[in-house]
Design an enzyme around this catalytic site. Sequence first.
Site, short mmCIF file in Angstrom:
data_model
loop_
_atom_site.label_atom_id
_atom_site.label_comp_id
_atom_site.label_asym_id
_atom_site.label_seq_id
_atom_site.Cartn_x
_atom_site.Cartn_y
_atom_site.Cartn_z
N SER A 127 0.99 -1.20 0.13
CA SER A 127 0.03 -0.21 0.23
C SER A 127 0.90 1.36 -0.03
O SER A 127 0.34 2.38 -0.20
CB SER A 127 -0.86 0.01 1.19
OG SER A 127 -1.76 -1.17 1.21
N HIS A 148 -0.88 -2.48 -7.06
CA HIS A 148 -1.62 -2.19 -6.02
C HIS A 148 -3.18 -2.39 -6.51
O HIS A 148 -3.96 -1.32 -6.89
CB HIS A 148 -1.19 -0.74 -5.74
CG HIS A 148 -1.94 -0.47 -4.43
ND1 HIS A 148 -2.24 0.95 -4.11
CD2 HIS A 148 -2.24 -1.15 -3.38
CE1 HIS A 148 -2.89 0.87 -2.96
NE2 HIS A 148 -3.07 -0.12 -2.28
N GLU A 160 -3.73 0.32 -9.45
CA GLU A 160 -2.51 1.38 -9.32
C GLU A 160 -1.19 0.81 -9.65
O GLU A 160 -0.84 -0.07 -8.93
CB GLU A 160 -2.48 2.08 -7.97
CG GLU A 160 -1.57 3.49 -8.03
CD GLU A 160 -1.63 4.19 -6.42
OE1 GLU A 160 -1.86 3.28 -5.44
OE2 GLU A 160 -1.71 5.21 -6.59
N ASN A 198 -3.04 6.20 -1.47
CA ASN A 198 -2.92 6.13 0.01
C ASN A 198 -2.23 7.33 0.35
O ASN A 198 -2.76 7.75 1.71
CB ASN A 198 -2.17 5.02 0.45
CG ASN A 198 -3.08 3.62 0.61
OD1 ASN A 198 -4.27 3.88 1.08
ND2 ASN A 198 -2.43 2.67 -0.18
N1 LIG Z 1 -6.34 -4.42 3.08
C1 LIG Z 1 -6.52 -3.53 2.28
O1 LIG Z 1 -7.56 -2.95 1.92
C2 LIG Z 1 -5.34 -3.33 1.28
C3 LIG Z 1 -5.43 -2.71 0.05
C4 LIG Z 1 -4.55 -2.66 -0.81
C5 LIG Z 1 -3.13 -3.13 -0.45
N2 LIG Z 1 -3.06 -3.86 0.70
C6 LIG Z 1 -1.81 -4.51 0.76
O2 LIG Z 1 -1.95 -5.56 0.51
C7 LIG Z 1 -1.05 -6.42 1.67
C8 LIG Z 1 -1.63 -7.58 2.27
O3 LIG Z 1 -2.48 -6.90 3.06
P1 LIG Z 1 -3.70 -7.59 3.49
O4 LIG Z 1 -4.79 -6.69 4.36
O5 LIG Z 1 -4.32 -8.86 2.85
O6 LIG Z 1 -2.97 -8.50 4.83
P2 LIG Z 1 -3.58 -9.69 5.83
O7 LIG Z 1 -3.04 -9.55 7.08
O8 LIG Z 1 -5.05 -9.98 5.55
O9 LIG Z 1 -2.76 -10.68 5.07
C9 LIG Z 1 -1.67 -11.19 5.28
C10 LIG Z 1 -1.47 -12.31 4.63
O10 LIG Z 1 0.14 -12.78 4.55
C11 LIG Z 1 0.45 -13.95 5.27
N3 LIG Z 1 1.97 -14.05 5.49
C12 LIG Z 1 2.72 -13.05 6.36
N4 LIG Z 1 3.83 -13.71 6.36
C13 LIG Z 1 4.16 -14.38 5.24
C14 LIG Z 1 5.20 -15.20 4.80
N5 LIG Z 1 6.52 -15.00 5.03
N6 LIG Z 1 4.98 -15.92 4.03
C15 LIG Z 1 3.68 -16.47 3.38
N7 LIG Z 1 2.75 -15.71 3.96
C16 LIG Z 1 2.76 -14.73 4.75
C17 LIG Z 1 -0.36 -14.12 6.28
O11 LIG Z 1 -0.40 -15.28 7.08
C18 LIG Z 1 -1.58 -13.46 6.01
O12 LIG Z 1 -2.38 -14.64 5.37
C19 LIG Z 1 -0.05 -5.48 2.25
O13 LIG Z 1 1.16 -5.11 1.69
C20 LIG Z 1 -1.16 -4.26 2.26
O14 LIG Z 1 -0.64 -3.22 2.54
C21 LIG Z 1 -4.03 -3.91 1.62
#
Ligand SMILES: NC(=O)c1ccc[n+]([C@@H]2O[C@H](COP(=O)([O-])OP(=O)(O)OC[C@H]3O[C@@H](n4cnc5c(N)ncnc54)[C@H](O)[C@@H]3O)[C@@H](O)[C@H]2O)c1
Length: 291
Positions: A127, A148, A160, A198
């Site tokens: 993000s 993104h 994005e 963001n």
């Molecule tokens: N949540 C949102 O609305 C959103 C929107 C756009 C971008 N993002 C970005 O997307 C990414 C993921 O966010 P999210 O909200 O899905 O997070 P989340 O916490 O829901 O999920 C993260 C996942 O990664 C896994 N994980 C962590 N370390 C790991 C590893 N070493 N190997 C394998 N799996 C691993 C965890 O078990 C978990 O299932 C982040 O970079 C976040 O900034 C999030």
Amino acid sequence: MTTTDFSPDTLNTIGVLGAGTMGHGIAQVFAQSGLTVHLVDNQPAQLDTALKAVDRSLGKFVEKGKLTSEQHSDTLSRLHIHTDIDVLAGCDLVVEAITENEAVKIDLFRKLDALCPAKTLFASNTSAISLTRMAAATSRPDRFMGMHFMNPVPLMQLVELIRALQTSDATFNAIKSLSERLGKTPIEVRDAPGFVSNRILMPMINEAIFTLYEGVAEAEAIDSVMTLGMNHPMGPLKLADLIGLDTCLFIMKVLYDGFKDPKYRPCPLLTQMVDAGYTGRKSGRGFYQYD
Ligand SMILES: NC(=O)c1ccc[n+]([C@@H]2O[C@H](COP(=O)([O-])OP(=O)(O)OC[C@H]3O[C@@H](n4cnc5c(N)ncnc54)[C@H](O)[C@@H]3O)[C@@H](O)[C@H]2O)c1
């Protein structure tokens, strides 16, 4: 390798690393577009939840007449889940969507770099973290960029596309064409803290949290002002719960550290909520309660 080797037609097997809020949606849209997807997470429970969420989402598309039952089952048959990252060695593109933590992401990209052949493209769904720094940690910085997606991925139009300083035109164009193949609208931006989305969205959410923190209004009232008054489809506090408060806090810290400007300081209430484990929908509690 020549630039022609980056044709989007050669990106057929996609790895998605991280099966959380974003990862399962990203895996779904790739599989829905006819691509073979390997979804990897180190938590087996997350993979089970992810598969159920994809199944549910596809089922809703079928109910609305946007997909046939056959497309539903075909999509699921193209989506494979794994706890071991070794399967990613056979992918043309790996999209990383693990927890928003720079050190953890860089560590993982180093492992992936050693595992995957030179032709594999890497993208991060971060993000706000610098794509330029993450690309520099690999031996293929020209084949690295930001992809993104927005939450919820199957419904949101925008992707994005963030160019790291090192991203080649060939890589960018291949990922842009692939995004179009997913039915998304890619928008090109350059690497800067928070990119465009963001940098604008998160300070608004943070300000909504300050408004709650200072007792100016209750959460429902703050959200209603923004939905009824500004025509936002969702209020900022509900949106923060959907995104995940830990992710929101992390992004505010990236903006604060990146610009060294106090206007980006995270609200103390946001920090406290995360410290308490109230991370929003995914934990069952954020500014609202969830089942
Ligand atoms: N949540 C949102 O609305 C959103 C929107 C756009 C971008 N993002 C970005 O997307 C990414 C993921 O966010 P999210 O909200 O899905 O997070 P989340 O916490 O829901 O999920 C993260 C996942 O990664 C896994 N994980 C962590 N370390 C790991 C590893 N070493 N190997 C394998 N799996 C691993 C965890 O078990 C978990 O299932 C982040 O970079 C976040 O900034 C999030």
